[in-house]
Write an enzyme that holds these catalytic residues in place. Structure first.
Site, mmCIF file in Angstrom:
data_model
loop_
_atom_site.group_PDB
_atom_site.id
_atom_site.type_symbol
_atom_site.label_atom_id
_atom_site.label_comp_id
_atom_site.label_asym_id
_atom_site.label_seq_id
_atom_site.Cartn_x
_atom_site.Cartn_y
_atom_site.Cartn_z
ATOM 1 N N SER A 1 0.957 -1.281 0.231
ATOM 2 C CA SER A 1 -0.286 -0.188 0.006
ATOM 3 C C SER A 1 0.733 1.155 0.048
ATOM 4 C CB SER A 1 -0.877 0.126 1.036
ATOM 5 O OG SER A 1 -1.961 -1.039 0.767
ATOM 6 N N ARG B 1 7.290 6.504 -4.510
ATOM 7 C CA ARG B 1 8.166 6.733 -3.312
ATOM 8 C C ARG B 1 7.074 6.387 -1.982
ATOM 9 N NH1 ARG B 1 4.286 10.096 -5.499
ATOM 10 N NH2 ARG B 1 1.758 10.394 -3.789
ATOM 11 N N ASP C 1 -3.838 -1.463 -1.471
ATOM 12 C CA ASP C 1 -5.406 -1.587 0.364
ATOM 13 C C ASP C 1 -6.546 -1.781 -0.335
ATOM 14 O OD1 ASP C 1 -4.214 0.370 0.415
ATOM 15 O OD2 ASP C 1 -4.137 0.766 2.531
HETATM 16 C C1 BGC Z 1 -0.211 4.990 0.079
HETATM 17 C C2 BGC Z 1 -1.316 4.145 -0.373
HETATM 18 C C3 BGC Z 1 -1.586 3.226 0.408
HETATM 19 C C4 BGC Z 1 -2.738 4.653 1.724
HETATM 20 C C5 BGC Z 1 -3.922 3.448 2.746
HETATM 21 C C6 BGC Z 1 -1.094 5.596 1.360
HETATM 22 O O1 BGC Z 1 0.580 6.638 2.425
HETATM 23 O O2 BGC Z 1 0.664 6.265 -0.768
HETATM 24 O O3 BGC Z 1 -0.809 3.549 -1.816
HETATM 25 O O4 BGC Z 1 -3.497 3.055 0.137
HETATM 26 O O5 BGC Z 1 -1.640 5.059 2.733
HETATM 27 O O6 BGC Z 1 -2.691 2.433 2.950
#
Ligand code: BGC
Length: 540
Positions: free
Chosen positions: A154, A169, A207
């Site tokens: 995620s 990133r 996620d």
């Molecule tokens: C990430 C996402 C993720 C979200 C929730 C963010 O910091 O960049 O990819 O879906 O957090 O977990």
């Protein structure tokens, strides 16, 4: 200045008014469109290539792992073939030193080790027979003896295929420079192979995409889900977009991977945590500014830094400390605490975690905001037990509570911007009946716009959904009637189940068991998720 006045002044800094919400919704839609047209924009709008989910008749044992915040989860999911499943899972906190390790290997080797541990504990027979086969006793392992694994990762990833994607990133406190630009599936597979585990990384899933999948699969009624959103350690959303609006796909050339045009739609991972990094419409207080400046990724994830669990505690801590450090404000400095339970002078310990960056857990916001005990006893006890503030007065607790509530409410109102923008941007509320309906007209099933959510904030912060709804009603394109049509439902742990479901689809695709040509009624194969939404048919 009295403590109450000072607390009200700080709380007022977190107000986010109706006009602000409306301006931000327009800007959100603009930045969404920009992200669909070009690569490298503030909102990444990442095409996921996910166009299908199972219809509930599949059977089999799949694995999923979930790396996305404070914990790493490993689970196996037994699909029973009748829309039900059993889930076995284990969870381990990720040691902080691995979040900021020098090499990717340190983190990914740890993840593989957890998978090994899980297999030995919960699938010992399978694991041992695999090892014996590897050692030559029964010949090489067969394909079906290898677990297909859905990898919920995620963080912002540029996806090139169902199990390929490079890290754009890190977010949420992770910072391993070595991983940027690398394929995270390959990194995990390498460590899995080093341990000789019978596991193939079959799908890479954000996620939010998992949440959207799982919610759409399990949500009641006939309506497909529009949006999967996480309001937890981080925040983000994935939604169903029209393929012809994702114009950048054409220019992505070889990077675009295989696009299945058959449904005309694709799930897009917005990465809305980075909405408005330029701060053209987002609110900003001195606490937001210093939090960002001292974070390990200043200038990015600005929306996330005002909404999600990783940051709200830190915003509150900074606001509290600004009052503590103001000699004119009597916070945590009650000299005659005779009104306190403990009948002693308030003491703010020198080693209180409140004095350190990240020292205040966001769960404290939920505790304080939801404290209805006499004299805010629960808040005072928590300050004493966890934060080195002994014998805090009721006034202290009330001040803290007021500010905590203001921060939580601002987070919810900001969250509403994203939901509103996606509902409006995808034109989901267009319905001829709108004009004639009144406030108390019941919503028909086919008028519902379904949103699946998960994450500690939406689950535990008092009234989070109510505050979201209040803000949604303030957006004229949604209004009272539109807000009623938006159904928000928890998809608890949806990301794990969603990842397993996508692993299954990927697995079948790899084995050439395409679902689309199967005769209707043939049990056990996948349907097109998107056409399934279009048709509005639920296979429950
Ligand atoms: C990430 C996402 C993720 C979200 C929730 C963010 O910091 O960049 O990819 O879906 O957090 O977990």
């Amino acid at each position: 200045m009295s403590l109450a006045q000072a607390a009200e002044r700080v709380a007022a800094e977190f107000e986010y008014k109706k006009d602000d919400v409306n301006r931000a919704v327009k800007e959100f839609i603009r930045q969404m469109d920009e992200g669909l047209e070009k690569q490298g924009q503030t909102m990444s709008q990442i095409p996921t290539y996910v166009t299908a989910v199972p219809n509930g008749t599949e059977e089999g044992l799949y694995m999923a792992v979930d790396l996305g915040g404070t914990n790493f989860r490993v689970c196996s999911i037994q699909l029973h073939g009748n829309s039900t499943f059993s889930l076995t899972q284990s969870k381990v906190a990720i040691p902080h030193e691995l979040m900021v390790a020098k090499t990717s290997r340190e983190l990914f080797a740890f993840l593989a080790k957890q998978i090994e541990l899980f297999l030995k504990t919960h699938h010992g027979d399978h694991y041992h027979s695999h090892i014996e086969r590897r050692q030559g006793a029964f010949g090489p392992p067969k394909d079906e003896e290898v677990f297909s694994l859905g990898f919920t990762f995620s963080f912002p990833v540029q996806q090139y295929g169902i199990n390929k994607g490079t890290l754009i990133r890190w977010t949420k406190g992770f910072d391993i420079q070595d991983t940027i630009g690398k394929d995270v599936c390959a990194l995990l597979q390498k460590e899995i192979d080093n341990l000789n585990l019978p596991v193939r990384v079959a799908a890479l899933v954000n996620d939010t995409v998992g949440t959207l999948m799982a919610r759409s699969y399990t949500s009641p009624g006939k309506t497909g889900t529009l949006l999967g959103a996480i309001f937890g350690t981080g925040t983000n959303g994935a939604y169903v977009e029209k393929l012809d609006k994702i114009t950048k796909l054409k220019n992505m050339g070889a990077d675009a991977g295989d696009v299945d045009n058959s449904t005309g739609e694709m799930i897009v991972n917005t990465e809305w945590g980075s909405f408005d990094n330029q701060l053209s419409v987002l609110p900003t207080t001195p606490y937001d500014n210093s939090l960002d400046a001292e974070s390990n990724n200043p200038g990015v994830q600005m929306f996330e830094k005002r909404i999600s669990g990783m940051f709200l505690g830190e915003i509150l801590r900074r606001a509290i400390m600004s009052l503590v450090e103001d000699p004119n404000v009597p916070l945590f400095s009650d000299e005659d605490s005779s009104k306190n339970d403990m009948r002693s002078t308030t003491n703010f310990a020198h080693n209180s975690p409140l004095r350190n960056q990240w020292g205040l857990d966001t769960s404290f916001l939920s505790i304080a905001s939801g404290d209805h005990s006499a004299g805010f006893k629960v808040t005072r006890q928590t300050l004493d037990r966890d934060y080195g503030v002994s014998a805090a007065s009721a006034e202290d607790a009330e001040a803290v509570r007021l500010i905590a509530s203001a921060i939580g409410k601002r987070a919810a109102r900001l969250s509403a911007i994203a939901i509103a923008a996606i509902v409006i941007g995808t034109d989901k509320l267009q319905h001829p009946k709108d004009i004639a309906t009144t406030d108390d007209t019941p919503v028909n099933e086919d008028e519902i716009v379904d949103v699946g959510v998960d994450g500690s904030l939406v689950e535990f912060y008092p009234n989070f959904e109510e505050y979201i709804r209040e803000a949604l009603r303030e957006v004229p394109e949604i209004g009272v009637w539109g807000e009623k049509r938006i159904r928000i439902g928890i998809a608890k742990d949806g990301s794990g189940v969603g990842a397993a479901l996508i692993a299954l689809v990927a697995d079948k695709a790899m084995k050439g068991e395409s679902s689309f040509s199967r005769p209707a009624g043939f049990a056990g194969y996948v349907n097109s998720f998107i056409s399934y939404i279009n048709r509005g048919i639920r296979h429950m």
